[in-house]
Design a protein around this motif. Structure first.
Motif, PDB file in Angstrom:
ATOM      1  N   SER A 113       0.827  -1.207   0.000  1.00 49.71           N
ATOM      2  CA  SER A 113       0.000   0.000   0.000  1.00 49.71           C
ATOM      3  C   SER A 113       0.863   1.259   0.000  1.00 49.71           C
ATOM      4  O   SER A 113       0.586   2.216  -0.727  1.00 49.71           O
ATOM      5  N   PHE A 114       1.938   1.233   0.804  1.00 49.10           N
ATOM      6  CA  PHE A 114       2.835   2.388   0.835  1.00 49.10           C
ATOM      7  C   PHE A 114       3.534   2.569  -0.511  1.00 49.10           C
ATOM      8  O   PHE A 114       3.660   3.694  -1.012  1.00 49.10           O
ATOM      9  N   ALA A 115       3.993   1.479  -1.102  1.00 52.37           N
ATOM     10  CA  ALA A 115       4.685   1.555  -2.392  1.00 52.37           C
ATOM     11  C   ALA A 115       3.767   2.135  -3.463  1.00 52.37           C
ATOM     12  O   ALA A 115       4.195   2.951  -4.300  1.00 52.37           O
ATOM     13  N   PHE A 116       2.498   1.739  -3.436  1.00 50.11           N
ATOM     14  CA  PHE A 116       1.536   2.265  -4.408  1.00 50.11           C
ATOM     15  C   PHE A 116       1.333   3.766  -4.218  1.00 50.11           C
ATOM     16  O   PHE A 116       1.347   4.537  -5.179  1.00 50.11           O
ATOM     17  N   SER A 117       1.160   4.186  -2.952  1.00 50.47           N
ATOM     18  CA  SER A 117       0.978   5.610  -2.667  1.00 50.47           C
ATOM     19  C   SER A 117       2.204   6.419  -3.052  1.00 50.47           C
ATOM     20  O   SER A 117       2.098   7.513  -3.607  1.00 50.47           O
ATOM     21  N   TYR A 118       3.378   5.851  -2.767  1.00 45.53           N
ATOM     22  CA  TYR A 118       4.626   6.559  -3.084  1.00 45.53           C
ATOM     23  C   TYR A 118       4.812   6.698  -4.589  1.00 45.53           C
ATOM     24  O   TYR A 118       5.275   7.729  -5.082  1.00 45.53           O
ATOM     25  N   ALA A 119       4.429   5.646  -5.337  1.00 49.67           N
ATOM     26  CA  ALA A 119       4.548   5.694  -6.793  1.00 49.67           C
ATOM     27  C   ALA A 119       3.588   6.709  -7.393  1.00 49.67           C
ATOM     28  O   ALA A 119       3.904   7.372  -8.390  1.00 49.67           O
ATOM     29  N   CYS A 120       2.424   6.854  -6.778  1.00 55.22           N
ATOM     30  CA  CYS A 120       1.426   7.800  -7.293  1.00 55.22           C
ATOM     31  C   CYS A 120       1.808   9.244  -6.981  1.00 55.22           C
ATOM     32  O   CYS A 120       1.631  10.142  -7.820  1.00 55.22           O
ATOM     33  N   ASP A 121       2.328   9.481  -5.786  1.00 51.02           N
ATOM     34  CA  ASP A 121       2.688  10.847  -5.394  1.00 51.02           C
ATOM     35  C   ASP A 121       3.683  10.794  -4.242  1.00 51.02           C
ATOM     36  O   ASP A 121       3.324  10.462  -3.112  1.00 51.02           O
ATOM     37  N   SER A 123       5.572  13.493  -3.420  1.00 50.42           N
ATOM     38  CA  SER A 123       5.934  14.876  -3.118  1.00 50.42           C
ATOM     39  C   SER A 123       5.854  15.197  -1.623  1.00 50.42           C
ATOM     40  O   SER A 123       6.525  16.120  -1.149  1.00 50.42           O
ATOM     41  N   THR A 124       5.048  14.462  -0.892  1.00 49.47           N
ATOM     42  CA  THR A 124       4.885  14.754   0.534  1.00 49.47           C
ATOM     43  C   THR A 124       5.656  13.769   1.416  1.00 49.47           C
ATOM     44  O   THR A 124       5.530  13.795   2.633  1.00 49.47           O
ATOM     45  N   ALA A 249      12.375   6.661  11.362  1.00 50.61           N
ATOM     46  CA  ALA A 249      11.907   5.739  10.340  1.00 50.61           C
ATOM     47  C   ALA A 249      12.588   6.007   8.996  1.00 50.61           C
ATOM     48  O   ALA A 249      13.303   6.993   8.824  1.00 50.61           O
ATOM     49  N   LEU A 250      12.337   5.109   8.048  1.00 52.14           N
ATOM     50  CA  LEU A 250      12.959   5.240   6.725  1.00 52.14           C
ATOM     51  C   LEU A 250      12.465   6.461   5.969  1.00 52.14           C
ATOM     52  O   LEU A 250      13.205   7.090   5.223  1.00 52.14           O
ATOM     53  N   PHE A 251      11.181   6.790   6.153  1.00 54.99           N
ATOM     54  CA  PHE A 251      10.578   7.919   5.454  1.00 54.99           C
ATOM     55  C   PHE A 251       9.908   8.845   6.462  1.00 54.99           C
ATOM     56  O   PHE A 251       9.550   8.428   7.569  1.00 54.99           O
ATOM     57  N   LYS A 252       9.725  10.088   6.048  1.00 56.00           N
ATOM     58  CA  LYS A 252       9.030  11.052   6.889  1.00 56.00           C
ATOM     59  C   LYS A 252       7.954  11.748   6.078  1.00 56.00           C
ATOM     60  O   LYS A 252       8.187  12.165   4.942  1.00 56.00           O
ATOM     61  N   LEU A 253       6.768  11.839   6.676  1.00 59.08           N
ATOM     62  CA  LEU A 253       5.654  12.522   6.040  1.00 59.08           C
ATOM     63  C   LEU A 253       5.814  14.017   6.232  1.00 59.08           C
ATOM     64  O   LEU A 253       6.019  14.490   7.354  1.00 59.08           O
ATOM     65  N   LYS A 256       3.576  19.466   5.306  1.00 61.45           N
ATOM     66  CA  LYS A 256       2.627  20.118   4.401  1.00 61.45           C
ATOM     67  C   LYS A 256       1.351  19.312   4.222  1.00 61.45           C
ATOM     68  O   LYS A 256       0.356  19.813   3.720  1.00 61.45           O
ATOM     69  N   VAL A 257       1.385  18.043   4.624  1.00 55.76           N
ATOM     70  CA  VAL A 257       0.212  17.192   4.456  1.00 55.76           C
ATOM     71  C   VAL A 257      -0.847  17.557   5.491  1.00 55.76           C
ATOM     72  O   VAL A 257      -0.578  17.506   6.689  1.00 55.76           O
ATOM     73  N   PRO A 258      -2.050  17.948   5.061  1.00 52.59           N
ATOM     74  CA  PRO A 258      -3.107  18.264   6.025  1.00 52.59           C
ATOM     75  C   PRO A 258      -3.469  17.020   6.842  1.00 52.59           C
ATOM     76  O   PRO A 258      -3.576  15.922   6.290  1.00 52.59           O
ATOM     77  N   PRO A 259      -3.634  17.159   8.163  1.00 53.02           N
ATOM     78  CA  PRO A 259      -4.025  16.004   8.977  1.00 53.02           C
ATOM     79  C   PRO A 259      -5.278  15.312   8.461  1.00 53.02           C
ATOM     80  O   PRO A 259      -5.399  14.093   8.556  1.00 53.02           O
TER      81      PRO A 259
END
Length: 307
Positions: A113-121, A123-124, A249-253, A256-259
C-alpha cells in the motif's frame, strides 16, 4: 470456545476488579488526565516528548508494557488460578505459525500500500534514513514492541473479552465493548489532537477487526501477529510530527500534508485492507459458523470455580 476458557478460573468479582484496575489503570489514568488537562498543557507535554531523542522517547513509552504484561500474567495465574495458555488460545499449544503468517501478511500488505501511494505521489514523503539511529530503532522495536502489543492484546482481546463474555453470557457484547474501549483508550494519542476525533473510527475499527480474528480463530495468535506487524511498520517505515511516536523511520511525512488527508488515507486503507485480511484468514484457516462465533451464547457446561 475461546471465551468459555475463563469459566474454569476463579472469577469472583473482586478478583476481576483488582486485576482490571491494576493492569488497565495506565490507560484509565492516561484517558482521564487527557480529558481534564487544558489543551495548552496537553500540547506542552507533547512538545516535551518531541524534544527528547527519539530512541529515549520510544524506550520510555515501551518499557512500562514489559512490567504490565508480567503483572497481568501473574494476576491471571495467581488470582484467577488459570494457566496463561487459556488466556491465549484454545489449541493445545500456542500456534507460532499463525502469529508469523499474520505478521507477514500485514507487513506485506502495508508495504504494498505504501509503495503504491509513493509511486502515485511522492511529493509529501521524504527519505529519512540514518544508519545508526535506524539500527537502534530496529533493535528497540524488535525487543520491546512484542511486549507492548502483547499487553494490549492479552488485556483487551484476552482478559477483558473473556471476563465481559462471562458476565454477558454471549459473544457480541464483549466484542463491542472491548473494541470501543480499545479505541477510546487511544484517544490521548497526539494524532487524535492533530487529525480530530475522526481518527477514533480507525482505532475502534481496528479493535473490531482484532476481536473478530480472536473469536473466529478461537485464539489470540492472529491478533498478536497483526498488531505486531502493524506497529513495526508504523515505527520503521514512515514517521510524522503528529504520529503517536516520532521515530527515526525510513521515510518522513511532510508537514505540508493536512491532517485530514492523512486521516482519509488511514480510513481508506482500513476499508480496503481489513476485509482482505479477514477473507485471507477465513480461507486459510477454514472459518465457519460466523453467526454463532460472533453472536452466539456461551457454552454453559464448563464449571466455574469460586471461593
Amino acid at each position: 470456545m475461546y471465551i468459555e476458557q475463563a469459566l474454569v478460573g476463579n472469577n469472583r468479582w473482586w478478583r476481576v476488579l483488582l486485576t482490571t484496575l491494576a493492569t488497565a489503570g495506565i490507560f484509565i489514568i492516561n484517558f482521564i488526565t487527557y480529558l481534564l488537562m487544558p489543551k495548552e498543557a496537553v500540547d506542552a507535554s507533547y512538545d516535551v516528548m518531541k524534544s527528547w531523542p527519539s530512541s529515549i522517547a520510544l524506550l520510555v513509552n515501551l518499557i512500562p508494557f514489559v512490567i504490565l504484561l508480567a503483572l497481568l500474567f501473574t494476576m491471571v495465574y495467581t488470582l484467577h488460578q488459570r494457566n496463561i495458555l487459556s488466556l491465549t488460545t484454545t489449541r493445545k499449544q500456542v500456534d507460532f505459525k499463525r502469529i508469523g503468517f499474520s505478521l507477514a501478511l500485514v507487513m506485506g500488505l502495508n508495504l504494498a500500500s505504501f509503495a503504491f501511494s509513493y509511486a502515485c505521489d511522492s511529493s509529501t514523503i521524504s527519505w529519512n534514513f540514518h544508519p545508526i539511529p535506524f539500527l537502534v530503532l530496529c533493535l528497540i522495536s524488535i525487543m520491546l514492541f512484542p511486549f507492548q502489543i502483547g499487553f494490549e492484546e492479552f488485556l483487551f482481546r484476552g482478559y477483558l473479552m473473556q471476563q465481559i463474555g462471562i458476565l454477558a453470557k454471549n459473544k457480541w457484547v464483549p466484542l463491542l465493548i472491548t473494541s470501543v474501549v480499545f479505541g477510546v483508550f487511544h484517544s490521548a494519542n497526539p494524532e487524535v489532537a492533530k487529525m480530530g476525533f475522526g481518527v477514533m473510527f480507525f482505532y475502534i475499527g481496528t479493535g473490531f477487526l482484532l476481536g473478530i480474528m480472536t473469536l473466529m480463530d478461537d485464539g489470540l495468535e492472529l491478533a498478536l501477529g497483526f498488531h505486531l506487524g502493524n506497529n513495526l511498520i508504523a515505527a520503521l517505515l514512515v514517521t510524522s510530527d503528529f504520529s503517536a511516536l516520532h521515530t527515526d523511520a525510513l521515510f518522513k511525512l511532510s508537514g505540508k500534508v493536512p491532517p485530514s488527508e492523512s486521516l482519509q488515507e488511514m480510513v481508506i486503507s482500513m476499508v480496503v485492507l481489513y476485509p482482505i485480511i479477514l477473507l485471507t484468514f477465513a480461507k486459510k484457516y477454514q472459518w465457519h459458523h460466523w453467526k454463532s462465533k460472533l453472536f452466539g451464547t456461551l457454552n454453559k457446561t464448563t464449571r466455574i470455580n469460586h471461593d
